[in-house]
Design an enzyme around this catalytic site. Structure first.
Site, PDB file in Angstrom:
ATOM      1  N   HIS A 269       0.851  -1.197   0.000  1.00 32.90           N
ATOM      2  CA  HIS A 269       0.000   0.000   0.000  1.00 32.90           C
ATOM      3  C   HIS A 269       0.882   1.241   0.000  1.00 32.90           C
ATOM      4  CE1 HIS A 269      -3.151   2.834   1.151  1.00 32.90           C
ATOM      5  NE2 HIS A 269      -3.960   1.930   0.652  1.00 32.90           N
ATOM      6  N   ASP A 327      -7.945  -5.690   0.049  1.00 28.27           N
ATOM      7  CA  ASP A 327      -8.382  -6.576  -1.033  1.00 28.27           C
ATOM      8  C   ASP A 327      -7.965  -8.033  -0.835  1.00 28.27           C
ATOM      9  OD1 ASP A 327      -9.584  -4.511  -2.592  1.00 28.27           O
ATOM     10  OD2 ASP A 327      -7.581  -3.833  -3.132  1.00 28.27           O
TER      11      ASP A 327
END
Ligand code: CMC
Length: 392
Positions: A269, A327
């Site tokens: 991320h 996710d």
């Protein structure tokens, strides 16, 4: 003229002031209007979080009731919009349909496109939040060749969505409360995430004064990519391809190989350099839902857990601070609910709509806001004279 900084990917540029969402990437903390995401996921529910994001505080019982009524009142789509769905090929990806249909809303709801009018902005916000489940469900129904199921407003937001996806006319359909609670939690975990690529896209589109439906369509388009919301589909497809835990080391090696474009989907991320707090809740939720459904020996979940364990012990992932993101586990729950992978990103889009809208409203109410216009470092040819085609 003027001096500006070179910042590809905007890794160090703050594009706005915001009071909506706070992320501490080092700690792995996510707050909406100050409230930690794990508390909201456990104790609140999606429409209450929508209210919080949109208006800044948790609602009183009367405010919540009024808000839920207003959202529920707008779940229906203009009947003529069914022709928009029918214009697509049946094999169209549901995200492609959503980009088109949401953009087309600007041609249907003329009383909510004047962004200078606060009342119209409010109606546009409510319409988008209310209609997105209907749009996503209809994109799915169209894709699989089943008739559209109309919203039923006695059901809550998540249950209504599940019913529009899975009910078939003339057959009884009871929404499983375990699934609707899990669905609601997935929506809550995706509701907002400050200035990510799709939200920044919405803000940039809106900075020109574009209408709200066009701006949200731009956000959906951006979300689709596999580096962003498309990662949930890509992640489950990757887990299925890996298949069994013994194959994991091969994929880990590929993810580390700079000459191989493969990345571990659902990992890494831009902002989190620690666990994504949404992934923690999602993992726990995956365990709970699969247990309640009696399918806890799900091989994909086993592969995911083993992949996470191995990656978190590997120097490459440790050094680069790559952790599972939102996710990584969401697809396992959605798969258990019966959704095909092509519906994963539309569900993300549906849930993120409130975040896009909240950020859009905040931007429009900021008197200092101006058109977004990044600069560049020009690296092309210097001035040269035109050469006639026969002389080239
Ligand atoms: N697998 C293997 N290596 C990775 C991964 C990964 N998933 N993610 C980052 N890296 C490496 C990358 O190769 C780079 O190495 P080096 O410094 O040696 O060149 C380093 O880690 C930093 O990566 P980056 O691409 O410069 O970081 P970024 O902040 O630009 O990208 C990201 C963030 C999320 C796009 C990226 O981590 C990624 O592609 N992850 C996989 C896709 C994914 O799961 N996306 C979902 C994001 S979360 C919510 C959402 O938006 O849906």
């Amino acid at each position: 003229g003027g001096v500006f900084t070179f910042d590809p990917g905007y890794t160090s540029t703050a594009s706005c002031e915001s009071t909506i969402t706070f992320i501490d990437g080092e700690k792995g903390e996510l707050l909406h209007r100050g409230y930690p995401i794990d508390q909201l996921a456990e104790k609140s529910h999606f429409l209450e979080v929508c209210y919080l994001l949109l208006y800044g505080d948790l609602p009183t019982p009367a405010q919540l009731e009024d808000f839920e009524f207003r959202v529920t009142n707008h779940t229906m789509l203009h009947e003529q919009m069914t022709y928009f769905f029918r214009g697509f090929r049946r094999d169209a990806h549901p995200m492609a349909i959503m980009v088109g249909v949401v953009g087309a809303m600007s041609a249907f709801y003329h009383d909510s496109t004047d962004i200078t009018d606060p009342w119209q902005r409010e109606v546009a916000s409510i319409r988008l939040i209310a209609k997105m489940p209907t749009i996503a469900a209809w994109a799915y129904k169209y894709h699989i060749g089943q008739p559209f199921v109309y919203p039923r407003n006695d059901l809550d937001y998540a249950a209504n969505f599940l019913r529009m996806c899975f009910a078939v006319p003339a057959e009884e359909y009871e929404v499983n409360p375990i699934l609707s609670r899990a669905m609601d939690r997935i929506f809550t975990l995706h509701a907002d995430h400050e200035q990510n690529a799709s939200t920044s896209t919405v803000r940039l589109a809106s900075s020109s004064g574009a209408n709200p439906f066009a701006c949200i369509a731009a956000g959906i388009a951006c979300l689709w990519g596999p580096a962003h919301g498309g990662a949930n589909q890509a992640c489950l497809e990757m887990l299925r391809e890996i298949g069994t835990p013994d194959q994991i080391p091969e994929y880990i090696e590929r993810a580390k190989d700079k000459d191989d474009p493969f990345r571990l989907m659902g990992f890494g991320h831009r902002v989190y350099k620690n666990f994504d707090p949404r992934a923690k809740v999602m993992k726990q939720s995956a365990d709970e839902v699969l247990e309640l459904l009696g399918i806890e020996d799900n091989p994909t979940l086993q592969t995911a857990k083993e992949l996470e364990r191995i990656a978190l012990e590997d120097d490459y992932f440790v050094d680069k601070k790559l952790y599972p993101n939102v996710d990584f586990y969401s697809g396992i729950i959605l798969d258990a609910m019966g959704f095909p992978t092509s519906m994963f990103t539309p569900i993300f889009a549906l849930a993120r709509t409130v975040g896009w809208i909240s950020q859009w409203k905040e931007q429009l109410s900021d008197p200092a806001h101006k058109i977004g216009r990044p600069r560049q470092l020009y690296c092309g040819a210097t001035r040269r004279d035109y050469v006639e085609v026969e002389n080239r």
